[in-house]
Design an enzyme around this catalytic site. Structure first.
Site, PDB file in Angstrom:
ATOM      1  N   GLY A  77       0.887  -1.399   0.140  1.00  0.00           N
ATOM      2  CA  GLY A  77       0.134  -0.016  -0.061  1.00  0.00           C
ATOM      3  C   GLY A  77       0.766   1.302  -0.106  1.00  0.00           C
ATOM      4  O   GLY A  77       0.429   2.390  -0.540  1.00  0.00           O
TER       5      GLY A  77
ATOM      6  N   GLU B 298       2.887  -8.236  -1.309  1.00  0.00           N
ATOM      7  CA  GLU B 298       1.553  -8.672  -1.134  1.00  0.00           C
ATOM      8  C   GLU B 298       1.488 -10.174  -1.112  1.00  0.00           C
ATOM      9  O   GLU B 298       0.972 -10.991  -0.385  1.00  0.00           O
ATOM     10  CB  GLU B 298       0.397  -8.262  -1.615  1.00  0.00           C
ATOM     11  CG  GLU B 298       0.052  -6.732  -0.783  1.00  0.00           C
ATOM     12  CD  GLU B 298       0.483  -5.534  -1.613  1.00  0.00           C
ATOM     13  OE1 GLU B 298       1.867  -5.871  -2.190  1.00  0.00           O
ATOM     14  OE2 GLU B 298       0.425  -4.266  -1.321  1.00  0.00           O
TER      15      GLU B 298
HETATM   16  C1  3H9 Z   1      -0.784  -4.370   1.709  1.00  0.00           C
HETATM   17  O1  3H9 Z   1      -0.188  -3.039   1.784  1.00  0.00           O
HETATM   18  C2  3H9 Z   1      -1.986  -4.477   1.089  1.00  0.00           C
HETATM   19  C3  3H9 Z   1      -2.372  -3.234   0.366  1.00  0.00           C
HETATM   20  O2  3H9 Z   1      -2.359  -3.768  -1.301  1.00  0.00           O
HETATM   21  C4  3H9 Z   1      -3.788  -2.677   0.453  1.00  0.00           C
HETATM   22  C5  3H9 Z   1      -5.101  -3.456   0.343  1.00  0.00           C
HETATM   23  C6  3H9 Z   1      -6.166  -2.658   0.290  1.00  0.00           C
HETATM   24  N1  3H9 Z   1       1.431  -3.639   9.079  1.00  0.00           N
HETATM   25  O3  3H9 Z   1       9.662  -6.579   9.982  1.00  0.00           O
HETATM   26  P1  3H9 Z   1      10.057  -5.859  11.276  1.00  0.00           P
HETATM   27  C7  3H9 Z   1       5.571  -4.404  12.081  1.00  0.00           C
HETATM   28  S1  3H9 Z   1      -0.229  -5.643   2.848  1.00  0.00           S
HETATM   29  C8  3H9 Z   1       1.546  -3.737  10.596  1.00  0.00           C
HETATM   30  O4  3H9 Z   1      10.828  -6.541  12.368  1.00  0.00           O
HETATM   31  P2  3H9 Z   1      12.256  -4.717   9.804  1.00  0.00           P
HETATM   32  C9  3H9 Z   1       6.162  -5.880  12.617  1.00  0.00           C
HETATM   33  O5  3H9 Z   1       5.075  -6.739  12.901  1.00  0.00           O
HETATM   34  C10 3H9 Z   1       1.266  -4.906   3.253  1.00  0.00           C
HETATM   35  N2  3H9 Z   1       2.609  -4.087  11.238  1.00  0.00           N
HETATM   36  O6  3H9 Z   1      11.395  -4.643  10.962  1.00  0.00           O
HETATM   37  C11 3H9 Z   1       7.104  -5.511  13.833  1.00  0.00           C
HETATM   38  O7  3H9 Z   1       6.166  -5.513  14.873  1.00  0.00           O
HETATM   39  P3  3H9 Z   1       6.821  -5.834  16.196  1.00  0.00           P
HETATM   40  C12 3H9 Z   1       2.309  -5.037   2.471  1.00  0.00           C
HETATM   41  C13 3H9 Z   1       3.744  -4.124  10.509  1.00  0.00           C
HETATM   42  O8  3H9 Z   1      12.971  -3.278   9.861  1.00  0.00           O
HETATM   43  C14 3H9 Z   1       7.715  -4.231  13.410  1.00  0.00           C
HETATM   44  O9  3H9 Z   1       6.604  -3.647  12.391  1.00  0.00           O
HETATM   45  N3  3H9 Z   1       3.601  -4.832   3.091  1.00  0.00           N
HETATM   46  C15 3H9 Z   1       3.772  -4.149   9.153  1.00  0.00           C
HETATM   47  O10 3H9 Z   1      13.244  -5.831   9.855  1.00  0.00           O
HETATM   48  C16 3H9 Z   1       8.846  -4.090  12.784  1.00  0.00           C
HETATM   49  O11 3H9 Z   1       9.009  -5.030  11.529  1.00  0.00           O
HETATM   50  C17 3H9 Z   1       4.365  -5.522   3.380  1.00  0.00           C
HETATM   51  O12 3H9 Z   1       3.999  -6.504   3.483  1.00  0.00           O
HETATM   52  C18 3H9 Z   1       2.548  -3.926   8.513  1.00  0.00           C
HETATM   53  N4  3H9 Z   1       2.480  -3.808   7.113  1.00  0.00           N
HETATM   54  O13 3H9 Z   1      11.699  -4.885   8.218  1.00  0.00           O
HETATM   55  C19 3H9 Z   1       5.755  -5.202   4.114  1.00  0.00           C
HETATM   56  N5  3H9 Z   1       5.170  -4.297   8.622  1.00  0.00           N
HETATM   57  O14 3H9 Z   1       8.380  -5.075  16.438  1.00  0.00           O
HETATM   58  C20 3H9 Z   1       5.576  -5.793   5.608  1.00  0.00           C
HETATM   59  C21 3H9 Z   1       5.864  -4.453   9.711  1.00  0.00           C
HETATM   60  O15 3H9 Z   1       5.776  -5.801  17.180  1.00  0.00           O
HETATM   61  N6  3H9 Z   1       6.919  -5.567   6.369  1.00  0.00           N
HETATM   62  N7  3H9 Z   1       5.103  -4.395  10.876  1.00  0.00           N
HETATM   63  O16 3H9 Z   1       7.222  -7.303  16.215  1.00  0.00           O
HETATM   64  C22 3H9 Z   1       8.117  -5.495   6.225  1.00  0.00           C
HETATM   65  O17 3H9 Z   1       8.385  -6.474   5.060  1.00  0.00           O
HETATM   66  C23 3H9 Z   1       9.148  -5.331   7.188  1.00  0.00           C
HETATM   67  O18 3H9 Z   1       8.505  -5.203   8.271  1.00  0.00           O
HETATM   68  C24 3H9 Z   1      10.006  -3.967   6.624  1.00  0.00           C
HETATM   69  C25 3H9 Z   1      10.746  -3.441   7.978  1.00  0.00           C
HETATM   70  C26 3H9 Z   1      10.716  -4.264   5.459  1.00  0.00           C
HETATM   71  C27 3H9 Z   1       8.942  -2.831   6.468  1.00  0.00           C
END
Ligand code: 3H9
Length: 666
Positions: A101, A124
């Site tokens: 997003g 996603e």
């Molecule tokens: C989407 O976007 C759908 C759209 O198409 C819209 C449709 C209508 N939400 O990974 P980390 C939390 S789907 C909520 O350890 P890093 C994570 O749980 C989304 N929370 O850090 C953790 O919490 P905690 C598409 C999230 O520096 C903390 O943040 N996007 C989200 O190693 C730190 O995360 C993705 O799939 C989130 N979206 O890596 C990206 N993301 O500390 C998913 C993270 O309590 N995220 N958290 O355990 C990632 O790939 C990695 O988190 C990122 C940072 C690379 C961003």
């Protein structure tokens, strides 16, 4: 604290997002963005707006924690529409990651500027989803079908420089001057006016979609999301924008409501949760691991060593005999050179990693290391002897770890005067490839030693899970509950292929008998062909050792393709008659009930006994250590989907003692 604020820079409105940790698009961020755009449009003195983020990253996606809750206004689509159709240029200023997003937000801005270290992508698919806020329709318009199809179906991000070449970003900013550079860039954009991505024509060659399906057929087997992503990109090539958006919405909702995405989202959080140690005080200082010792230069020791060398940590590797040491070091070098030949890194890097390795024939060489990992064969007396010696040799505070896969870590620790420094670090073969690491916490293991082992696991790219001391820890303990019934089913009438195929159909990369053939049936065999007590003895007596000699439960060709073996079936038949068993028809459902349901049961026992911290850790173990299909979310998640009632009923029917907690759930 407000998650979105605005401030003026002359004729430019900066809309600043601040929603730690990753600036996800929570409802209040969506609202703030919408308000910010309205503010820019309603103020005649504002000529352009910039969307920028505080913290370590641009918006990293929708807020995944909201997916399991009732939808909250404003919807992302409405927020983004307001942005894209705005009459003044809006610029995305990107650092860190613009993901999902977040990238879709940037696609609805009219221009994009990014720092060189930024990464942009739509991950996603890794959550069993597709970019559902127009990503599949806008990406093909901006970067063409080929790049869009690859990005959506792989989920892999592209670095900013490549994004610039692709037309995904319009300008690169200075690494440390995004705020100022974005303002200068926005001033240039004022004259150009807004440019809506939806108005661009889709370009590119549609044949890439079939090519991707063919190239990834094996990797995507069983997964729904890669195909849905491609269907949406394909739709963008033939449908007007609004109809393409409706198509994307329908496909997105199908995935969102399905069990695969639920499982993959569960795993996203499970993986992150696994790193957390219950009751660990926040201020626990970690031990400094500057140098590692590995005992044993065999397959396991060599693989473990490679993890550390690859992460830049010096390793002293110890073997008993010079030839074994030379062989082990030679294999490490050869593995690295093979990777270099495939272009994964340079030959220079190979030399750098090898320079971190010190081979030795003496345990005394481990006097100055901060962590020792013993990877010798599974014999308690030998391990105790080694740990006793390490106790005398290693410096105070060094962590003494055993790579044992089932032996009692407390007994090993009792051979030292410092059981608080002893724990298990159970790697999975091949140890330089498999992501799982079970960190086994002994009765007396110090909390900082445990936390350090977990942290070093992360440093070498593993997903570490805390396990308690019990036979086989989490993974192998559950594996044995699957292998026993699989062997019994063979005796009752199922063939190896029938059982393995049920596992393949379920989504495992291989079934229990394929695994036996791969591991080698002669491992641990007594080598007396006249002494036949088990089916395995009978197989080995007939020279059927597995893949290594082309004959096991199956016959193998030189490419290691398997075909059912008539000889193996006769051996099974013979052994069945010797055991006075009658052959009967076994159904595929019975194979599931008897092989997989007991694993769910064992998982509950493991939790009851406190051998795992949480159910999701067990799922992590099975997905990263044993190839449980990620779209089924691990045995505990799957067990809940399957239904505790159904599982308990079947287990009782098959005479398995059911865990109290599973019964209670039912
Ligand atoms: C989407 O976007 C759908 C759209 O198409 C819209 C449709 C209508 N939400 O990974 P980390 C939390 S789907 C909520 O350890 P890093 C994570 O749980 C989304 N929370 O850090 C953790 O919490 P905690 C598409 C999230 O520096 C903390 O943040 N996007 C989200 O190693 C730190 O995360 C993705 O799939 C989130 N979206 O890596 C990206 N993301 O500390 C998913 C993270 O309590 N995220 N958290 O355990 C990632 O790939 C990695 O988190 C990122 C940072 C690379 C961003």
């Amino acid at each position: 604290m407000q998650s979105v604020t605005t401030h003026r820079e002359g004729e430019i409105l900066v809309i600043l997002v601040n929603n730690p940790p990753v600036n996800a698009l929570s409802w209040h961020v969506r609202q703030g963005l919408k308000d910010g755009v309205e503010e820019a449009l309603n103020d005649p003195t504002i000529k352009a707006a910039i969307i920028r983020c505080e913290g370590t990253t641009f918006i990293a996606g929708a807020d995944i924690t909201e997916f399991s809750q009732a939808p909250k206004e404003p919807a992302l689509g409405a927020t983004l529409d307001a942005m894209e159709t705005a009459s003044k240029p809006i610029i995305a200023a990107i650092h860190g990651t613009a993901l999902g997003g977040g990238l879709e937000t940037a696609l609805c801005c009219h221009y994009r500027i990014a720092v060189p270290s930024a990464k942009l992508g739509v991950p996603e698919v890794k959550l069993g989803l597709l970019p559902g806020a127009g990503g599949t329709q806008r990406l093909p318009r901006l970067v063409g079908v080929e790049a869009a199809a690859a990005m959506c179906s792989s989920g892999d991000p592209v670095p900013a420089a490549k994004a610039k070449e692709m037309g995904l970003v319009d300008a690169l900013a200075g690494e440390a001057s995004l705020a100022e550079d974005a303002i200068a860039f926005a001033r240039e954009c004022i004259a150009k006016g807004p440019r809506a991505t939806r108005d661009l024509l889709v370009k590119g060659d549609l044949s890439v979609i079939e090519q991707l399906k063919t190239a990834n057929g094996k990797k995507w087997k069983g997964f729904e999301a890669p195909y849905a992503n491609l269907a949406c990109v394909e739709a963008a090539t033939r449908l007007p924008f609004d109809e393409g958006m409706a198509f994307e919405r329908t496909e997105f909702m199908k995935l969102m409501m399905g069990s695969q995405s639920a499982a993959q989202r569960h795993m996203f959080f499970a993986e992150r949760q696994a790193a957390k140690i219950d009751g660990l005080p926040k201020d626990t200082p970690l031990r400094d691991i500057k140098k590692v010792g590995v005992i044993g230069a065999g397959t396991m020791g060599g693989g473990i060593t490679m993890n550390f060398l690859s992460a830049g940590v010096p390793v002293t590797i110890v073997e008993m005999q010079q030839d074994a040491l030379d062989r082990g070091v030679g294999i490490i070098r050869k593995n690295y050179e093979n990777s270099a030949a495939k272009g994964r890194f340079t030959q220079e890097k190979v030399e750098q990693m090898m320079a971190l390795l010190t081979p030795s024939l003496s345990l005394d060489a481990l006097a100055d290391v901060d962590l020792v990992i013993e990877a010798i064969y599974e014999n308690m007396d030998v391990k105790k002897e080694v740990f006793g010696k390490l106790d005398a040799i290693c410096k105070p505070g060094a962590i003494l770890a055993s790579n044992t896969s089932y032996l009692n870590v407390d007994t090993i620790a009792s051979a030292t005067s410092r059981p608080e420094d002893v724990l298990g670090m159970h790697f999975f073969s091949p140890a330089n490839v498999m992501k799982l690491l079970e960190v086994v916490r002994g009765e007396k293991t110090a909390i900082d030693a445990l936390a350090t082992a977990m942290a070093i696991g992360k440093k070498i790219g593993k997903i570490a899970v805390v396990a308690g001391v019990c036979d086989g820890f989490i993974g192998n303990r559950m594996l044995s509950k699957r292998q026993g019934p699989a062997n019994a089913l063979l005796m009752e009438g199922a063939s190896p292929a029938q059982i393995d195929n049920v596992f393949l159909e379920f989504g495992f990369p291989m079934g229990p008998f394929q695994m036996g053939d791969l591991a080698g049936m002669d491992i641990g065999w007594h080598r007396d062909p006249t002494k036949i007590d088990t089916l395995r003895d009978a197989m080995c007596a007939a020279g059927r050792f597995g893949q290594k000699n082309g004959k096991g439960y199956y016959d193998y060709d030189e490419k290691r393709n398997r075909t059912p073996s008539a000889e193996a079936l006769v051996i099974i038949e013979d052994f069945r008659s010797r055991s006075n068993m009658k052959k009967r028809d076994v159904t595929d459902q019975e194979i599931v009930e008897r092989c997989l349901y007991p694993m769910v049961n064992e998982g509950h026992l493991i939790l009851e006994e406190g051998m795992a911290q949480r159910a999701s850790d067990i799922d992590v173990v099975w997905i990263y250590g044993y190839g449980w299909p990620v779209y089924r979310g691990g045995p505990m998640f799957w067990g809940d989907l399957e239904g505790a009632g159904k599982i308990v009923e079947a287990l009782e029917r098959h005479g398995v003692k059911v865990a109290q907690s599973l019964k209670a759930k039912a």
